[in-house]
Design an enzyme around this catalytic site. Structure first.
Site, mmCIF file in Angstrom:
data_model
loop_
_atom_site.group_PDB
_atom_site.id
_atom_site.type_symbol
_atom_site.label_atom_id
_atom_site.label_comp_id
_atom_site.label_asym_id
_atom_site.label_seq_id
_atom_site.Cartn_x
_atom_site.Cartn_y
_atom_site.Cartn_z
ATOM 1 N N LEU A 15 0.793 -1.225 0.000
ATOM 2 C CA LEU A 15 0.000 0.000 0.000
ATOM 3 C C LEU A 15 0.828 1.279 0.000
ATOM 4 C CD1 LEU A 15 -2.793 -1.127 2.493
ATOM 5 C CD2 LEU A 15 -2.661 -1.512 0.017
ATOM 6 N N GLU A 61 9.880 5.568 3.730
ATOM 7 C CA GLU A 61 11.138 5.471 3.001
ATOM 8 C C GLU A 61 12.330 5.709 3.933
ATOM 9 O OE1 GLU A 61 7.972 5.517 0.184
ATOM 10 O OE2 GLU A 61 8.322 6.812 1.910
ATOM 11 N N ASP A 117 24.158 -8.394 8.612
ATOM 12 C CA ASP A 117 24.486 -9.438 7.644
ATOM 13 C C ASP A 117 25.990 -9.523 7.406
ATOM 14 O OD1 ASP A 117 23.926 -11.431 5.579
ATOM 15 O OD2 ASP A 117 24.500 -9.850 4.175
#
Length: 160
Positions: free
Chosen positions: A75, A114, A128
């Protein structure tokens, strides 16, 4: 109290129609933290990580994530961002990395998601890249620090 904008009167999820909104300059700032062992942070700062420059990789990942937020979060509107900035700061006393993300555009919808996505993905990228040497790093808090522009007005949260 404000209403949820992505839910119809029947309780169905929908994408908000922003076509009638005025174009305004909109900006959002978000932060995230990655807390790690002092040795892990030292390895990053000394440039000794075998995978390369952790901060540069996390910065690029954050910028790319902001540009693709609409593909990740249902959305969200695809946006023409005019600015995405991701800054990473090592705070050795607290043995964490602080990530600050800023997104800006002139348009009809805000850029909070964002900025939050940029900060979050930069943090995940640090995790990571460093998980081979430390698996118990801690990500958080991730939060919106400020937003400006748009109908709902400006917001400034308290600094952590």
């Amino acid at each position: 109290m404000s209403q949820l904008t992505h839910i119809t009167e029947r309780g169905e999820a929908h994408m908000v129609d922003a076509s009638a909104k005025a174009d305004t300059v909109r900006e959002a700032r978000a932060s995230a933290y990655v807390t790690m062992a002092r040795a892990t942070l030292a390895m990053i700062l000394d440039g000794q990580h075998h995978k390369g420059d952790v901060f540069a990789t996390a910065r690029i990942a954050g910028i790319q994530a902001a540009k693709r937020t609409w593909e990740l979060i249902p959305l969200c509107h695809p946006l023409m961002l005019s600015k995405v900035e991701v800054q990473l700061t090592a705070e050795t006393e607290q043995h964490w990395v602080r990530i600050d993300a800023v997104c800006r555009l002139t348009g009809k919808t805000g850029v909070e998601m964002e900025a939050l996505t940029a900060a979050s993905v930069a943090a995940l990228t640090i995790y990571d890249m460093c998980k081979a040497v430390q698996k118990d790093m801690f990500i958080g808090p991730v939060r919106l620090l400020a937003k400006s522009g748009g109908k709902s007005g400006d917001f400034t949260g308290d600094e952590v």
